[in-house]
Design a protein around this motif. Structure first.
Motif, PDB file in Angstrom:
ATOM      1  N   GLU A  71     -25.731  -8.147 -13.198  1.00  0.00           N
ATOM      2  CA  GLU A  71     -25.648  -7.397 -14.436  1.00  0.00           C
ATOM      3  C   GLU A  71     -25.448  -8.369 -15.587  1.00  0.00           C
ATOM      4  N   LYS A  72     -26.102  -8.079 -16.671  1.00  0.00           N
ATOM      5  CA  LYS A  72     -25.949  -8.917 -17.848  1.00  0.00           C
ATOM      6  C   LYS A  72     -24.611  -8.584 -18.508  1.00  0.00           C
ATOM      7  N   ASP A  74     -21.892  -8.221 -21.398  1.00  0.00           N
ATOM      8  CA  ASP A  74     -21.991  -7.812 -22.794  1.00  0.00           C
ATOM      9  C   ASP A  74     -20.892  -8.508 -23.599  1.00  0.00           C
ATOM     10  N   TYR A  75     -21.211  -9.719 -24.060  1.00  0.00           N
ATOM     11  CA  TYR A  75     -20.226 -10.531 -24.773  1.00  0.00           C
ATOM     12  C   TYR A  75     -19.893  -9.962 -26.147  1.00  0.00           C
ATOM     13  N   GLN A  76     -20.836  -9.278 -26.766  1.00  0.00           N
ATOM     14  CA  GLN A  76     -20.584  -8.737 -28.098  1.00  0.00           C
ATOM     15  C   GLN A  76     -19.505  -7.657 -28.042  1.00  0.00           C
ATOM     16  N   ARG A  77     -19.616  -6.723 -27.109  1.00  0.00           N
ATOM     17  CA  ARG A  77     -18.599  -5.679 -26.978  1.00  0.00           C
ATOM     18  C   ARG A  77     -17.244  -6.279 -26.605  1.00  0.00           C
TER      19      ARG A  77
END
Length: 151
Positions: A71-72, A74-77
């Motif tokens: 799964e990628k 989600d660094y932004q969240r």
């Protein structure tokens, strides 16, 4: 979902939860100006963490290994919620528990799922004031209230 990682994480967090419960027994049971002692929060936090860890370990043993996919992340969240948590800790005393908790929850809800703003506003407001009322008025604890400049 990586079942072996979840299993080991559950064991580690379970040990941390047990350490919190044991460590809370050494903290004073009463605090100045409050009927609720400093030991209550780590005791409940440790118990809750231990229960959730036990469920995680149980679920990893119960579910059979399926084909795992990458799964990628989600660094932004993660960055938004981490920054909101840091700001929450920094401004808790200045703007009070109710306002800072309301803003933190609202940012968290909107970060995880955009839209449904009225639902996020309602849940954030009810939860932040409800916890404040329960802790301060029912349990006779002390939390930073509303800021003086507001009134």
């Amino acid at each position: 979902m990586n079942h072996s990682f979840d299993r080991y994480a559950g064991i580690v967090f379970g040990a941390i939860g047990i350490a919190f419960v044991i460590g809370s027994r050494g903290i004073a049971t009463s605090a100045y100006g409050s009927n609720v002692g400093a030991n209550i929060f780590p005791l409940f936090l440790g118990g809750f963490l231990t229960l959730l860890s036990a469920k995680l370990v149980y679920d990893t043993f119960r579910k059979q290994q399926k084909q795992e996919s990458k799964e990628k992340l989600d660094y932004q969240r993660f960055g938004i919620i981490f920054a909101a948590a840091v700001l929450y800790a920094l401004f808790l005393e200045d703007i009070g528990f109710v306002i800072s908790t309301f803003l933190f929850l609202l940012i968290g809800f909107q970060t995880m799922e955009r839209g449904r703003m009225w639902v996020s506003l309602l849940i954030s407001a009810c939860f932040s004031y409800g916890v404040y009322y329960l802790y301060v008025n029912v349990l006779d604890g002390s939390l930073p209230g509303f800021p003086a400049w507001l009134f």
